[in-house]
Design an enzyme around this catalytic site. Structure first.
Site, PDB file in Angstrom:
ATOM      1  N   SER A 143     -27.165  76.717  77.889  1.00 42.17           N
ATOM      2  CA  SER A 143     -27.590  77.878  78.616  1.00 42.17           C
ATOM      3  C   SER A 143     -26.708  78.044  79.879  1.00 42.17           C
ATOM      4  CB  SER A 143     -29.070  77.109  79.143  1.00 42.17           C
ATOM      5  OG  SER A 143     -29.889  76.910  78.025  1.00 42.17           O
ATOM      6  N   ARG A 158     -18.303  80.761  82.940  1.00 41.36           N
ATOM      7  CA  ARG A 158     -18.465  80.148  84.277  1.00 41.36           C
ATOM      8  C   ARG A 158     -19.661  79.140  84.303  1.00 41.36           C
ATOM      9  NH1 ARG A 158     -20.118  84.763  85.088  1.00 41.36           N
ATOM     10  NH2 ARG A 158     -22.430  85.025  85.614  1.00 41.36           N
ATOM     11  N   ASP A 196     -30.617  79.652  75.957  1.00 46.46           N
ATOM     12  CA  ASP A 196     -32.035  79.527  76.253  1.00 46.46           C
ATOM     13  C   ASP A 196     -32.901  80.628  76.253  1.00 46.46           C
ATOM     14  OD1 ASP A 196     -31.262  80.082  78.712  1.00 46.46           O
ATOM     15  OD2 ASP A 196     -32.482  78.215  79.659  1.00 46.46           O
TER      16      ASP A 196
END
Length: 476
Positions: A143, A158, A196
């Site tokens: 996620s 990132r 997710d």
């Protein structure tokens, strides 16, 4: 608030002006949001990455088989075994949770993957000890913003959610996990890496055919929806049939990093400046659970130190000075306090912060929590409205998950009011009538959704559609 002193009332009025987002502003934010969604799908890109996921179908409800799902969240690691049964849209689930040690979040890359592989091994040994098992197909819920050239591939753009591990950003995380799994000889093949939010969309659509958008409003915030490949200019070189669906992971926490439309307060600016990644995730920093308690804390410290009112006068506020000492559950408790004298809020401040607010200060604290919580819900509706307008959805369901959506008082109702304002719906004749677009609690996206996406991918490969498949040998 009749008995609140005049100077405190002025501060409350100032805060109301700072944190209130009116209908016209919501519409302006939504309009800019639509253009940023379009830009993210284009070749030049924009702040919102609009990542293609290579999940290329909604489930039918007829999917079958046993799959593993691994959910790497910010706080816990969860391993699930999901059995998609022969009953339409029904499944059985076995799951185990493992704590994600804090030191791993800023440690060495190898330590992270070794820990995750250990958890997978423990799960298989405890549920399938002594069995001769074929390879388990794994859906890995990762996620964090990742670029996916294939469904079994994910280059971390990132770190978010407090992670900051060197040597992972800009790299494909799949081989790192596969190497740690192979080292232990665990019979697992990574079939799909998912976000997710995409999982939330697919899991919710499995049980509700009206689902068109999946959202997360938790520690972070995000959304996913199905786009036609013909409307994704940055995939034009793949020559995919234009009407083929493709789930897009928006990663909309980065909306308005350029600060063109979001109504940031001086407190939002401090949160951004002091965060590990200044200038990034502008939208997320105004609506996600990680930041709501910090907003409240910053305002209270500012009122104590810099304003004429001097709240908590003569008290030691050292505990309140500690950054991120309050989380969104702290605001939830303040908003849920049922007593007129706000005695639960008083106890909360005494127990957590060793501060004893007077009655007027308690009134201010309660109003401030309402303002921060309401702003978060209203801004979050702009993203939902933007996707609905872009796709011309007049009616649909939106599946939402995450701690803020599920646990924060009034979040759902406040978001619904904002959607009504943005989309100009007429007032309801009957209060019980459904809204045309309704945000509902989602199914388990990072578990069931991951398993379903693994199942849909295997089915696609069996049908000979290899678009977005990186390692065909993993699907044998």
């Amino acid at each position: 608030m009749a008995d609140v002193p005049k100077d405190l009332l002025q501060e409350i009025k100032r805060l109301e002006e700072l944190f209130t987002v009116d209908k016209a502003k919501l519409k302006a934010i939504t309009k800019h949001f639509i253009s940023e969604l379009d830009k993210g799908l284009s070749v030049e890109g924009g702040s919102i990455p609009m990542n293609p996921t290579w999940c290329m179908a909604f489930p039918t409800g007829e999917e079958q088989g046993t799959f593993l799902a691994l959910d790497m969240g910010g706080t816990n690691l969860r391993v699930c075994e999901i059995i998609l049964t022969d009953q339409k849209s029904e499944f059985d689930i076995i799951q185990s949770k493992y704590r994600m040690p804090e030191e791993l979040k800023t440690g060495e890359s190898d330590e992270l993957w070794e820990y995750i592989a250990d958890c997978l091994q423990q799960f298989i040994e405890s549920h399938h000890a002594g069995e001769k098992t074929a390879n388990f197909h794994l859906g890995f819920t990762f996620s964090y913003p990742a670029t996916q050239d294939f469904i079994d591939h994910g280059v971390l753009q990132r770190w978010t959610k407090g992670f900051d591990i060197d040597g992972v950003e800009g790299k494909n995380v799949v081989p790192m996990l596969e190497a740690a799994i192979a080292k232990r000889g665990v019979p697992i093949k990574l079939t799909a890496l998912i976000n997710d939010t995409t999982g939330t969309l697919i899991a919710s659509a499995y049980t509700d055919t009206k689902m068109k958008i999946g959202c997360i409003f938790g520690t972070g915030c995000n959304a996913a929806y199905m786009e036609n490949c013909g409307s994704i200019p940055k995939l034009a070189h793949m020559n995919l049939p234009p009407d083929t669906p493709m789930a897009i992971n928006c990663e909309w926490g980065a909306f308005d990093n350029e600060h063109k439309v979001l109504p940031r307060t001086p407190y939002d600016i401090i949160i951004d400046k002091d965060s590990p990644r200044p200038g990034q995730q502008a939208f997320e920093k105004m609506i996600a659970g990680l930041y709501l308690g910090e907003l409240l804390r910053l305002v209270l410290v500012d009122l104590h130190d810099n304003k004429e009112v001097h709240i908590f006068e003569g008290q030691n506020i050292d505990k309140l000075r500690k950054a991120y000492t309050l989380d969104s559950s702290f605001l939830s408790l303040i908003e849920e306090d049922p007593f007129e004298n706000l005695s639960e809020t008083a106890d909360l401040f005494q127990n957590k912060l060793s501060i004893a607010p007077n009655k007027s200060e308690l009134e201010l604290i309660r109003r401030l929590a309402e303002l921060i919580g309401t702003r978060a819900a209203r801004l979050s509706a702009c993203g939902v409205a933007a996707i609905a307008k872009k796709k011309d959805y007049k009616t649909c369901h939106v599946g939402a998950d995450g701690s803020v959506f599920n646990k924060y008082p009034h979040f759902k109702q406040r978001g619904a009011v904002a959607l009504r304002e943005i989309l100009d719906w007429p007032d309801k004749k009957n209060p019980k009538d459904e809204d045309p677009i309704e945000i509902l609690a989602a199914e388990d996206g990072s578990g069931v959704g991951a398993a379903l996406i693994a199942a849909l991918t295997l089915k696609r490969v069996k049908e000979g559609n290899m678009a977005g498949i990186g390692h065909p040998e993993n699907y044998k």
